[in-house]
Design a protein around this motif. Structure first.
Motif, PDB file in Angstrom:
ATOM      1  N   THR A  41     -30.637  31.906  67.997  1.00  0.00           N
ATOM      2  CA  THR A  41     -29.662  32.694  67.241  1.00  0.00           C
ATOM      3  C   THR A  41     -28.253  32.314  67.696  1.00  0.00           C
ATOM      4  OG1 THR A  41     -29.792  34.500  68.861  1.00  0.00           O
ATOM      5  CG2 THR A  41     -31.242  34.631  66.930  1.00  0.00           C
ATOM      6  N   TYR A  42     -27.335  32.317  66.764  1.00  0.00           N
ATOM      7  CA  TYR A  42     -25.973  31.885  67.084  1.00  0.00           C
ATOM      8  C   TYR A  42     -24.962  32.706  66.302  1.00  0.00           C
ATOM      9  CZ  TYR A  42     -25.740  29.598  62.513  1.00  0.00           C
ATOM     10  OH  TYR A  42     -25.729  29.361  61.155  1.00  0.00           O
ATOM     11  N   VAL A  43     -23.730  32.587  66.726  1.00  0.00           N
ATOM     12  CA  VAL A  43     -22.593  33.169  66.024  1.00  0.00           C
ATOM     13  C   VAL A  43     -21.460  32.162  66.090  1.00  0.00           C
ATOM     14  CG1 VAL A  43     -21.673  34.327  68.072  1.00  0.00           C
ATOM     15  CG2 VAL A  43     -21.122  35.213  65.791  1.00  0.00           C
ATOM     16  N   PHE A  44     -20.621  32.114  65.059  1.00  0.00           N
ATOM     17  CA  PHE A  44     -19.477  31.213  65.079  1.00  0.00           C
ATOM     18  C   PHE A  44     -18.378  31.804  65.950  1.00  0.00           C
ATOM     19  CE2 PHE A  44     -21.446  29.567  61.172  1.00  0.00           C
ATOM     20  CZ  PHE A  44     -21.376  28.199  61.435  1.00  0.00           C
ATOM     21  N   ASP A  45     -17.853  30.981  66.810  1.00  0.00           N
ATOM     22  CA  ASP A  45     -16.783  31.378  67.726  1.00  0.00           C
ATOM     23  C   ASP A  45     -15.461  30.920  67.116  1.00  0.00           C
ATOM     24  OD1 ASP A  45     -15.385  32.263  69.895  1.00  0.00           O
ATOM     25  OD2 ASP A  45     -15.919  30.573  71.187  1.00  0.00           O
ATOM     26  N   ARG A  46     -14.815  31.798  66.362  1.00  0.00           N
ATOM     27  CA  ARG A  46     -13.612  31.442  65.619  1.00  0.00           C
ATOM     28  C   ARG A  46     -12.354  31.796  66.402  1.00  0.00           C
ATOM     29  NH1 ARG A  46     -16.480  34.788  61.861  1.00  0.00           N
ATOM     30  NH2 ARG A  46     -17.833  33.531  60.504  1.00  0.00           N
ATOM     31  N   LYS A  47     -11.349  30.951  66.267  1.00  0.00           N
ATOM     32  CA  LYS A  47     -10.027  31.284  66.774  1.00  0.00           C
ATOM     33  C   LYS A  47      -9.360  32.255  65.798  1.00  0.00           C
ATOM     34  CE  LYS A  47      -9.341  26.876  69.144  1.00  0.00           C
ATOM     35  NZ  LYS A  47      -8.487  25.662  69.274  1.00  0.00           N
ATOM     36  N   THR A  48      -8.310  32.912  66.249  1.00  0.00           N
ATOM     37  CA  THR A  48      -7.639  33.908  65.415  1.00  0.00           C
ATOM     38  C   THR A  48      -7.163  33.311  64.102  1.00  0.00           C
ATOM     39  OG1 THR A  48      -6.891  35.072  67.397  1.00  0.00           O
ATOM     40  CG2 THR A  48      -5.764  35.587  65.337  1.00  0.00           C
ATOM     41  N   GLU A  49      -6.568  32.116  64.152  1.00  0.00           N
ATOM     42  CA  GLU A  49      -6.039  31.499  62.936  1.00  0.00           C
ATOM     43  C   GLU A  49      -7.134  30.975  62.013  1.00  0.00           C
ATOM     44  OE1 GLU A  49      -5.769  28.395  66.282  1.00  0.00           O
ATOM     45  OE2 GLU A  49      -5.474  30.558  66.017  1.00  0.00           O
ATOM     46  N   GLN A  50      -8.361  30.820  62.520  1.00  0.00           N
ATOM     47  CA  GLN A  50      -9.464  30.335  61.691  1.00  0.00           C
ATOM     48  C   GLN A  50     -10.147  31.445  60.912  1.00  0.00           C
ATOM     49  OE1 GLN A  50     -11.767  28.489  64.822  1.00  0.00           O
ATOM     50  NE2 GLN A  50     -11.029  26.432  64.306  1.00  0.00           N
ATOM     51  N   ALA A  51      -9.999  32.668  61.357  1.00  0.00           N
ATOM     52  CA  ALA A  51     -10.746  33.781  60.770  1.00  0.00           C
ATOM     53  C   ALA A  51     -10.451  33.951  59.285  1.00  0.00           C
ATOM     54  CB  ALA A  51     -10.438  35.068  61.525  1.00  0.00           C
ATOM     55  N   ASN A  52      -9.217  33.666  58.862  1.00  0.00           N
ATOM     56  CA  ASN A  52      -8.848  33.859  57.459  1.00  0.00           C
ATOM     57  C   ASN A  52      -8.459  32.539  56.807  1.00  0.00           C
ATOM     58  OD1 ASN A  52      -8.533  35.588  55.226  1.00  0.00           O
ATOM     59  ND2 ASN A  52      -6.310  35.653  55.531  1.00  0.00           N
ATOM     60  N   ASP A  53      -8.985  31.435  57.329  1.00  0.00           N
ATOM     61  CA  ASP A  53      -8.695  30.102  56.806  1.00  0.00           C
ATOM     62  C   ASP A  53      -9.829  29.683  55.869  1.00  0.00           C
ATOM     63  OD1 ASP A  53      -8.408  27.341  56.382  1.00  0.00           O
ATOM     64  OD2 ASP A  53      -7.429  27.053  58.320  1.00  0.00           O
ATOM     65  N   LEU A  54      -9.529  29.574  54.582  1.00  0.00           N
ATOM     66  CA  LEU A  54     -10.579  29.297  53.593  1.00  0.00           C
ATOM     67  C   LEU A  54     -11.145  27.887  53.756  1.00  0.00           C
ATOM     68  CD1 LEU A  54      -9.066  30.939  50.382  1.00  0.00           C
ATOM     69  CD2 LEU A  54     -10.795  31.858  51.939  1.00  0.00           C
ATOM     70  N   GLU A  55     -10.313  26.935  54.138  1.00  0.00           N
ATOM     71  CA  GLU A  55     -10.812  25.576  54.357  1.00  0.00           C
ATOM     72  C   GLU A  55     -11.795  25.574  55.531  1.00  0.00           C
ATOM     73  OE1 GLU A  55      -9.232  21.015  55.241  1.00  0.00           O
ATOM     74  OE2 GLU A  55      -7.868  22.716  55.445  1.00  0.00           O
ATOM     75  N   TYR A  56     -11.423  26.237  56.612  1.00  0.00           N
ATOM     76  CA  TYR A  56     -12.309  26.321  57.768  1.00  0.00           C
ATOM     77  C   TYR A  56     -13.631  26.972  57.393  1.00  0.00           C
ATOM     78  CZ  TYR A  56     -14.357  28.159  62.028  1.00  0.00           C
ATOM     79  OH  TYR A  56     -15.248  28.485  63.018  1.00  0.00           O
ATOM     80  N   ARG A  57     -13.576  28.051  56.635  1.00  0.00           N
ATOM     81  CA  ARG A  57     -14.815  28.760  56.283  1.00  0.00           C
ATOM     82  C   ARG A  57     -15.729  27.883  55.423  1.00  0.00           C
ATOM     83  NH1 ARG A  57     -14.077  34.263  57.799  1.00  0.00           N
ATOM     84  NH2 ARG A  57     -16.279  34.537  57.279  1.00  0.00           N
ATOM     85  N   SER A  58     -15.120  27.039  54.610  1.00  0.00           N
ATOM     86  CA  SER A  58     -15.916  26.105  53.810  1.00  0.00           C
ATOM     87  C   SER A  58     -16.661  25.126  54.704  1.00  0.00           C
ATOM     88  CB  SER A  58     -15.001  25.346  52.841  1.00  0.00           C
ATOM     89  OG  SER A  58     -15.714  24.357  52.145  1.00  0.00           O
ATOM     90  N   TYR A  59     -16.005  24.596  55.733  1.00  0.00           N
ATOM     91  CA  TYR A  59     -16.650  23.659  56.651  1.00  0.00           C
ATOM     92  C   TYR A  59     -17.675  24.387  57.516  1.00  0.00           C
ATOM     93  CZ  TYR A  59     -12.613  20.854  55.279  1.00  0.00           C
ATOM     94  OH  TYR A  59     -11.670  20.176  54.560  1.00  0.00           O
ATOM     95  N   GLU A  60     -17.397  25.626  57.805  1.00  0.00           N
ATOM     96  CA  GLU A  60     -18.345  26.448  58.560  1.00  0.00           C
ATOM     97  C   GLU A  60     -19.661  26.569  57.793  1.00  0.00           C
ATOM     98  OE1 GLU A  60     -17.906  30.926  59.329  1.00  0.00           O
ATOM     99  OE2 GLU A  60     -16.836  30.033  61.024  1.00  0.00           O
ATOM    100  N   ASN A  61     -19.576  26.694  56.475  1.00  0.00           N
ATOM    101  CA  ASN A  61     -20.792  26.773  55.655  1.00  0.00           C
ATOM    102  C   ASN A  61     -21.617  25.491  55.748  1.00  0.00           C
ATOM    103  OD1 ASN A  61     -20.460  29.396  54.689  1.00  0.00           O
ATOM    104  ND2 ASN A  61     -19.212  28.732  52.949  1.00  0.00           N
ATOM    105  N   LEU A  62     -20.931  24.354  55.833  1.00  0.00           N
ATOM    106  CA  LEU A  62     -21.646  23.083  55.977  1.00  0.00           C
ATOM    107  C   LEU A  62     -22.410  23.045  57.293  1.00  0.00           C
ATOM    108  CD1 LEU A  62     -18.832  20.644  54.749  1.00  0.00           C
ATOM    109  CD2 LEU A  62     -20.846  21.385  53.461  1.00  0.00           C
ATOM    110  N   VAL A  63     -21.777  23.502  58.358  1.00  0.00           N
ATOM    111  CA  VAL A  63     -22.436  23.553  59.662  1.00  0.00           C
ATOM    112  C   VAL A  63     -23.595  24.537  59.632  1.00  0.00           C
ATOM    113  CG1 VAL A  63     -22.126  24.115  62.108  1.00  0.00           C
ATOM    114  CG2 VAL A  63     -20.324  22.884  60.867  1.00  0.00           C
ATOM    115  N   ARG A  64     -23.396  25.657  58.980  1.00  0.00           N
ATOM    116  CA  ARG A  64     -24.462  26.666  58.856  1.00  0.00           C
ATOM    117  C   ARG A  64     -25.699  26.075  58.185  1.00  0.00           C
ATOM    118  NH1 ARG A  64     -21.544  30.123  56.592  1.00  0.00           N
ATOM    119  NH2 ARG A  64     -21.153  31.541  58.366  1.00  0.00           N
ATOM    120  N   THR A  65     -25.489  25.274  57.160  1.00  0.00           N
ATOM    121  CA  THR A  65     -26.613  24.641  56.458  1.00  0.00           C
ATOM    122  C   THR A  65     -27.379  23.699  57.368  1.00  0.00           C
ATOM    123  OG1 THR A  65     -25.489  24.796  54.312  1.00  0.00           O
ATOM    124  CG2 THR A  65     -27.241  23.159  54.515  1.00  0.00           C
TER     125      THR A  65
END
Length: 210
Positions: A41-65
């Motif tokens: 089990t894991y959780v994404f460790d986001r920096k403050t500026e990444q939490a609301n970054d739509l580009e980052y969240r898109s790449y996060e989805n790729l990693v999640r897959t």
């Protein structure tokens, strides 16, 4: 006839060069992956500026897959996650100057000049049936190469111990990080966890060309 043959060869070469394109990535992973790890089990460790970054969240989805493909599961409650996953990326441009060979037809537009012509006749040394074909010349071209980098770090939640640290470098003439990221993420987890500290090259065919 020879001119038609050269045109045919040029067209075929262009078609063959466009049959398949690849994203080439240089990958190196350092890890101390536990062979008996059961809790994935894991959780994404986001920096403050990444939490609301739509580009980052898109790449996060790729990693999640990719993590899901490897049997990992994102924890519903972050406090119960056994692992933390962090990602960083960047892209830089580099100017390149190179000499490029080009085929030039010396007989196009009436060149070269064959000497005096009168009454519809050419000079004595002109053979209208002789055609040597194009010649190779060189020209200076300038363009940009984009250097793309992705880093993914997996740590153990309870003590921050690093378990998997992979860096992916990919150069290309496309300046869109979003274009290259799906292939770079796949490259990061290919042969997971693999041999620690051993560089390798991954070539992935581009499926949807721009």
């Amino acid at each position: 006839m020879r001119r038609s043959l050269w045109v045919f060869i040029a067209v075929i070469s262009a078609l063959l060069s466009g049959c398949a394109s690849f994203i080439r990535s240089d990958v190196v992973a350092f890890h101390e992956w536990p062979a008996d790890l059961q809790n994935k089990t894991y959780v994404f460790d986001r920096k403050t500026e990444q939490a609301n970054d739509l580009e980052y969240r898109s790449y996060e989805n790729l990693v999640r897959t990719e993590l899901g493909r490897l049997g990992f599961a994102e924890a519903q409650d972050p406090r119960g996650a056994n692992l933390k996953v962090a990602l960083q990326y960047r892209i830089d441009a580099r100017d390149v100057t190179a000499m490029e060979p080009v085929l030039v037809d010396p007989y196009w537009y009436g060149y070269p000049y064959y000497g005096p012509r009168w009454r519809g006749y050419y000079g004595p040394y002109y053979d209208p049936f002789w055609y040597p074909g194009p010649v190779t010349q060189y020209r200076e071209v300038q363009y940009q190469i984009f250097q793309r980098q992705l880093n993914i770090l997996i740590t153990r939640s309870k003590d921050g111990k690093k378990l998997y640290d992979v860096t992916v470098n990919s150069d290309g003439n496309n300046g869109s990080m979003a274009f290259a990221m799906p292939y770079m993420v796949r490259s990061a987890f290919s042969d997971f966890p693999g041999r620690s500290g051993v560089p390798r090259r991954v070539n992935l065919e581009i499926k949807d060309k721009e």
